[in-house]
Design an enzyme around this catalytic site. Structure first.
Site, short mmCIF file in Angstrom:
data_model
loop_
_atom_site.label_atom_id
_atom_site.label_comp_id
_atom_site.label_asym_id
_atom_site.label_seq_id
_atom_site.Cartn_x
_atom_site.Cartn_y
_atom_site.Cartn_z
N LEU A 12 -8.69 11.33 -5.30
CA LEU A 12 -9.79 10.83 -6.11
C LEU A 12 -10.58 9.74 -5.41
O LEU A 12 -11.79 9.65 -5.58
CB LEU A 12 -9.26 10.29 -7.45
CG LEU A 12 -8.52 11.30 -8.33
CD1 LEU A 12 -7.92 10.60 -9.54
CD2 LEU A 12 -9.46 12.41 -8.75
N LYS A 38 -1.26 6.09 -6.99
CA LYS A 38 -1.83 5.23 -5.95
C LYS A 38 -0.81 5.13 -4.84
O LYS A 38 0.31 4.66 -5.04
CB LYS A 38 -2.14 3.85 -6.54
CG LYS A 38 -2.94 2.95 -5.65
CD LYS A 38 -3.31 1.69 -6.43
CE LYS A 38 -4.25 0.81 -5.66
NZ LYS A 38 -4.64 -0.37 -6.48
N ASP A 148 -10.12 -10.07 -8.91
CA ASP A 148 -11.02 -9.08 -8.33
C ASP A 148 -11.74 -8.30 -9.43
O ASP A 148 -11.82 -7.08 -9.39
CB ASP A 148 -10.27 -8.13 -7.40
CG ASP A 148 -11.21 -7.25 -6.58
OD1 ASP A 148 -12.40 -7.59 -6.44
OD2 ASP A 148 -10.74 -6.20 -6.08
#
Length: 172
Positions: A12, A38, A148
């Site tokens: 992805l 991930k 972040d």
């Protein structure tokens, strides 16, 4: 390909220190669940600092249980690489949506735009509040700071749920 008990279906994205795949978790008696997986980049899998950051992300994110935070199910190692199994979010990143909105004058002029933006901000704040209020097993605050928050790390599902994602450089 496969990674441990997960079948990798499609890549992805490739981000910072990892790639994200659409994957299928497979278990006993035909159990299946579509997830996002991930996977730390292979060239970083042997570098302790990156592995520690990846593990910290999994530890922190897996403890946050809130509708506006992407759920993390597992952290593991298979075939010499580390991975985080997490909730698959069917939708778009806020960065993608913002680019689309910027190209559409009728959306920019719409009175609903202000409501839309306000709703996103409120939901992001709810998710971040859950992270900030997180406590350890001993009941002491963990003082989690995401560090972040950017349009790339905010996700809006097709059913309208805003999710904070990627606690990769969070501190606790």
């Amino acid at each position: 390909g496969r990674l441990g008990r997960y079948q990798l279906l499609q890549k992805l994205a490739s981000v910072g220190m990892a790639s994200v795949y659409l994957a299928r978790a497979e278990g006993a008696a035909g159990f299946e669940k579509v997830i996002a997986l991930k996977r730390i980049h292979p060239h970083l899998a042997s570098e302790k600092n990156f592995v520690d950051m990846f593990l910290d992300e999994a530890r922190i994110a897996s403890r946050i249980d809130h509708a506006n935070v992407c759920s993390v199910f597992a952290f593991g190692e298979a075939d010499g690489t580390y991975y985080i199994a997490m909730e698959f979010l069917a939708g778009e990143s806020l960065s993608h949506i913002a680019k689309h909105m910027a190209r559409s004058p009728e959306i920019l002029k719409s009175p609903r735009r202000a409501w839309f933006v306000s709703r996103i901000i409120a939901d992001v704040c709810e998710g971040l509040h859950a992270a900030h209020e997180l406590r350890g097993r001993d009941g002491e605050p963990l003082n989690v700071v995401h560090r972040d928050i950017s349009p790339q790390n905010l996700f809006i599902t097709y059913d309208g749920v805003v999710k904070v994602d990627d606690f990769g450089i969070a501190s606790a």
